[in-house]
Write a protein that holds these residues in place. Sequence first.
Motif: not given
Length: 265
Positions: A226-244
């Motif tokens: 969840v924390l990684v997801g929140m950071l990704a949403r803030r930094q780049i707007g959402g999901l990529t394969g690297d985020v997963l």
Amino acid sequence: MTDTPPSDGPGSGGPTSRWFDELGLATVFLTRLPWPRPIIDPRPLMAAAWAFPVVGLAIGLIGGVAFAVADAAGLPGAVCALIALAASALASGALHEDGLADLADGFGGGRDPEAKRRIMRDSRIGSYGVLALILAVSLKAACLAALEADTAVLAMIAAHAVARGVVPGLARALPFAAGDGLGCAAGKPGRTGALWAAAIAVAVALFVLPAGIGLAAAIAAGVAAVLVGMLARRQIGGLTGDVLGAAEQTAEVAALAAIAAYLAA
């Protein structure tokens, strides 16, 4: 960028009558392990979301066996841990480690969301990525080395299962950051697939570890994702394969840390 998760149905990510093909789809994509027959399933990866923790169990078992063999040879705990981590990385093709490194480089080096995504797509690794990998491997090795050998083997199985079990839920919750890339190609699981993945992951953790420890590992993995997801949403707007990939690695570290902390208390 917004997107709508699929409704629950044949492609929702839950097990179907084609469960063997779904398991093969997840295995071939998430590992370098052989599969007994060609995979011709045309569905995106997240159609096999339920199988993610099963694949994690297999990778964790490979790492755990490597730890046990090293321990039987009389090697120190830290060496056993590093051998186990090397074996699991070889089994997975270091897929998620690559995502962690790319995310660290992008988030650390980019000035805006587009620059961050551009850096993440670059195949070269930078100082942030190297540091992220060193920290992740060091933390995992330290946690494993602090455990008794038998517990370390089981901890690897549980950690790999729960870390991959939280990925479909994160994929469902976040919007895509861009309209291309592996994250987009993988698709989104439905609620059924995300729940199946989480349930199987928790079941594995509770089966191989005492209930309190297994539950702590699963909760820690979920919070980390969840924390990684929140950071990704803030930094780049959402999901990529690297985020997963980064979420899986962070969840794995968190699960092992929770196990070590629980036993040290």
